[in-house]
Design a protein around this motif. Structure first.
Motif, PDB file in Angstrom:
ATOM      1  N   CYS A  32       0.878  -1.203   0.171  1.00 14.69           N
ATOM      2  CA  CYS A  32      -0.276   0.317   0.378  1.00 14.69           C
ATOM      3  C   CYS A  32       0.735   1.279  -0.094  1.00 14.69           C
ATOM      4  O   CYS A  32       1.964   1.248   0.144  1.00 14.69           O
ATOM      5  N   MET A 183      -1.007  -1.489   5.293  1.00  8.56           N
ATOM      6  CA  MET A 183      -2.128  -2.089   4.894  1.00  8.56           C
ATOM      7  C   MET A 183      -2.052  -3.568   5.328  1.00  8.56           C
ATOM      8  O   MET A 183      -4.004  -4.349   6.330  1.00  8.56           O
ATOM      9  N   CYS A 410      -8.452   0.448   4.167  1.00  8.27           N
ATOM     10  CA  CYS A 410      -6.683   0.235   3.861  1.00  8.27           C
ATOM     11  C   CYS A 410      -6.310   0.588   2.418  1.00  8.27           C
ATOM     12  O   CYS A 410      -6.888   1.435   1.604  1.00  8.27           O
ATOM     13  N   CYS A 412      -4.722   1.367  -0.079  1.00  5.33           N
ATOM     14  CA  CYS A 412      -4.109   0.428  -1.493  1.00  5.33           C
ATOM     15  C   CYS A 412      -4.349   1.228  -2.219  1.00  5.33           C
ATOM     16  O   CYS A 412      -3.173   1.571  -3.342  1.00  5.33           O
ATOM     17  N   SER A 750      -9.338  -1.629  -5.025  1.00  2.00           N
ATOM     18  CA  SER A 750      -7.994  -1.342  -5.829  1.00  2.00           C
ATOM     19  C   SER A 750      -7.717  -1.609  -7.264  1.00  2.00           C
ATOM     20  O   SER A 750      -7.259  -1.107  -8.388  1.00  2.00           O
TER      21      SER A 750
END
Length: 769
Positions: A32, A183, A410, A412, A750
């Protein structure tokens, strides 16, 4: 195109670098944007490192370092930050081993995903089925019993976390202990919290309030499974972002037919050396850069220049490795091999642009540096608020919402938003014959307001050609051209050379000229084929008492076209009027029209006379002309235009353009120009025409638009969903975001960002439409 494209030397594996040299590392384990920032800070902390750029999409680090900094030192710094690294050299940069490692990683993710999915499905059915499908709860209670159902879920979920989900804990927990959460830390905390709470409810229910005795094994298992799904899809998509580089690398064949010891033999391309002779048959790819010494053919150079029309190659023409021979057989003399070929240098330039960071990325970096700690703080606040003021069972609500916050946020997508677009955009640009030598030029070009262009070699072909040859009454055109060319063959003047070349192209044989003399600044005179030939400007004709008024109409036309006529007299009589000019490239007018359509102002900056410059400007629709300027005057003109209009791009090709290219906000060099011009430029156009400028601006704008879309999705998505995951909608309509949906949404975020970047692979600029 046959000119060298130079980039900074790479450091040898683990060796010392020269001052200002670059070292590239392959970095494994980053997941990430937080990982990117952590590796960059670790590298920047090494004494002697001037700059470190880390790219999540390529999983590489590009470091500018002083003498004394070794690759081993940098690898150790990355290892201390919790990641694995390897120094990249020309030998292992694109090795089969690196590709095999990437394939193995994707394959491992696929296997882990399948195992996790197979184990998670029964857990999901056992727990969620009793909530979603009427009668399932009673069926379970009457058969295996709810407690046994929990025991079975415990066993299956434990295997999910220990085997396919282990990667999140072995990386995330140490990062958390180092106070550098990433992450993996968020996933480990989220899934681990749901699992631990369920274990307590299963085996130690007396520790919880009766209303809070629930299990969330399915949340822990599904979180791991969905994030593995996202990682696997992401790995496949990231592999496709570098296809442009892979395709360029595959252009060069492995073997070539070379003449050695008087015999033609097949040899590996890597064994070829300069000066050797290579045979090229129809349909074969050119193995190395070279010069044609025998034969004639057409070469498809589209993968290098972006131009679809094959180029004719005769004796003396240059050819480039990776291009395709179409029709005839050619014999080549090798001029460049290995890392010195144009193809190899193009690959290095694309990689350099992909490694650089755009100014817009600095904002992302500042945000993501604090993002993961902020998310963890938000999850802690969510847990406390629900625990203190939430409805019964408060502990359950607190856990579920805190886990949802950890998973949904998260970062990412933030880490992938910019580099994936840059990778695909610069790769697509290379396929179109546009090479960004510096990554920040990609962003700067989008903001250009004015394009300043040199004339000779940029708007024009760069070599004079005979454009008009009009004979007076009573004279034969072929005879006069032959006689004038015979005299001009004794002169070194560019106009003379153009006349001689025109005669040769018409197949005329030239007799020798005698008694040749030059009339300084006026003309020349000589004897050939028994006649006296005098060639020069109007003032020379007047000095000979020769009246040129018969051509007054043509002179007016030529003047409007920016051409200067010269005259030829045979035995004292006016025989012909001749005009030689530098022809405008066929693509120039359309390119300038396209620039106007983009809202750009076009200014010509030239050392030629104002009359010539303005005549060409009228033909092409150029907005403004700055004429009769020396190289240092071009820099002054560039600075004046920048102050007047704003961001400026300058297009040039010659040595005298190098200062202006360096002074412009974005320097664009025509790839058929000189090494010095290309070294001073930010962008190189391999096609050698102005159409490449519109393509460069188009791809710049499309790539930056793509980055903005990705960043909006990444930031807006996280910003909007964190409060929902925290439960702000619950008091309004009773809606909560399940950790399972949070995991799925995070994984798809993502994949969306990478998929959106991949759309640039199909981008077609205006000039290719």
């Amino acid at each position: 195109m046959d000119q060298a494209l130079r980039t900074p030397d790479r450091a040898p594996l683990g060796g010392d670098t020269a001052a200002g040299a670059a070292i590239d590392l392959s970095v494994q384990g980053m997941t990430c944007a937080s990982c990117v920032g952590r590796v960059e800070r670790a590298l920047a902390a090494v004494p002697g490192v001037a700059r470190a750029n880390v790219n999540l999409a390529t999983e590489q680090a590009h470091i500018q370092a002083e003498a004394g900094v070794t690759g081993d030192l940098l690898v150790q710094a990355v290892a201390k930050a919790g990641y694995e690294a390897q120094v990249l050299s020309d030998d292992n940069r694109h090795s089969d081993e690196a590709e095999a490692r990437h394939d193995a990683e994707a394959d491992a993710l696929r296997k882990a995903l399948w195992l996790a999915a197979l184990l998670t499905l029964p857990v999901f059915i056992l727990e969620m089925g009793s909530h979603l499908i009427p009668g399932v709860h009673r069926l379970l209670a009457n058969t295996i019993g709810m407690q046994n159902s929990w025991y079975l879920q415990f066993v299956l979920t434990t295997v999910v976390l220990l085997l396919p989900g282990r990667r999140f804990f072995t990386v995330g927990i140490p990062a958390l202990l180092r106070r550098a959460p990433d992450m993996n830390s968020l996933v480990a905390l989220g899934a681990g919290a749901a699992y631990a709470y369920s274990v307590v409810a299963t085996f130690f229910p007396f520790l919880l309030p009766p209303s809070a005795i629930n299990v969330y094994y399915e949340a822990a298992a599904v979180i791991v499974t969905l994030i593995l799904l996202g990682r696997w899809l992401e790995a496949g998509a990231k592999g496709r972002t570098s296809e442009a580089i892979k395709r360029l690398m595959k252009l060069q064949p492995d073997t070539a037919r070379v003449l050695r010891d008087g015999q033609w033999t097949d040899a590996s391309v890597s064994s070829l050396s300069r000066g050797e002779t290579v045979a090229l048959r129809p349909g074969e790819r050119v193995p190395v850069d070279g010069i044609v010494i025998e034969g004639s053919s057409y070469i498809d150079e589209s993968m290098i220049s972006g131009e679809p029309v094959p180029a004719q190659k005769n004796e003396g023409a240059s050819v480039v490795a990776g291009t395709v021979n179409q029709s005839g057989a050619l014999t080549l003399k090798v001029t460049k091999t290995g890392a010195d070929t144009v193809l190899a240098q193009i690959i290095r330039m694309v990689e350099q642009a992909q490694a650089d960071k755009l100014p817009i990325q600095a904002v992302v970096d500042r945000i993501t540096m604090w993002f993961v700690p902020a998310v963890m703080a938000a999850a802690a606040v969510t847990f406390l608020v629900w625990l203190l003021i939430g409805p019964t069972p408060a502990l359950t609500f607190a856990l579920v919402n805190a886990v949802a916050v950890l998973i949904i946020a998260c970062p990412c997508a933030m880490g992938l938003a910019t580099p994936t677009s840059i990778m695909v955009g610069t790769g697509r640009a290379a396929q179109l014959g546009v090479l960004f030598r510096k990554g920040d030029a990609l962003q700067a070009l989008r903001d250009a307001r004015v394009v300043a262009v040199d004339k000779t070699g940029t708007l024009t072909e760069g070599k004079p050609a005979l454009t008009d040859f009009i004979t007076a009454a009573g004279f034969d055109r072929t005879s006069v051209l032959r006689q004038v060319a015979a005299v001009e063959a004794r002169s070194e003047h560019p106009i003379a050379q153009a006349i001689v070349q025109a005669a040769q192209q018409e197949g005329l044989s030239l007799a020798p000229a005698t008694a040749f003399s030059t009339q300084t600044g006026a003309g020349i005179v000589a004897q050939t084929e028994g006649v006296l030939v005098q060639v020069g400007a109007e003032r020379y004709m007047r000095s000979l008492n020769i009246d040129v008024a018969v051509f007054s109409t043509e002179v007016q036309r030529l003047s409007e076209e920016g051409k200067t006529p010269v005259y030829a007299a045979i035995d004292g009589q006016l025989a012909a009027m001749i005009a030689v000019s530098d022809p405008i490239k066929t693509s120039t007018a359309q390119a300038i029209q396209a620039m106007h359509g983009m809202g750009l102002k076009v200014v010509m900056v030239t050392g030629d006379s104002r009359r010539t410059g303005e005549a060409i400007a009228r033909q092409l629709g150029i907005d403004e002309v700055i004429a009769e300027v020396m190289p240092d005057g071009k820099v002054e003109a560039i600075n004046t235009l920048k102050q007047r209009y704003g961001m400026l791009a300058f297009v040039g090709d010659g040595i005298n353009d190098a200062p202006a290219l360096a002074a412009a906000d974005i320097g664009i060099a025509i790839g058929t120009g000189t090494d010095i011009a290309m070294e001073a430029a930010d962008v190189v156009l391999m096609s050698g025409d102005m159409g490449g400028v519109t393509a460069a601006i188009d791809i710049s704008r499309a790539t930056l638009a793509n980055i903005r879309q990705n960043l909006f999705w990444a930031f807006a998505y996280n910003t909007a969903l964190i409060p929902i995951a925290a439960g702000v909608l619950y008091p309004i309509n009773g809606v909560l975001l399940s950790p399972i949906f949070a995991a799925g949404a995070m994984a798809m975020s993502s994949v969306f960002v990478v998929g959106n970047a991949l759309r640039l692979k199909r981008f077609v600029p205006h000039r290719h439409t």
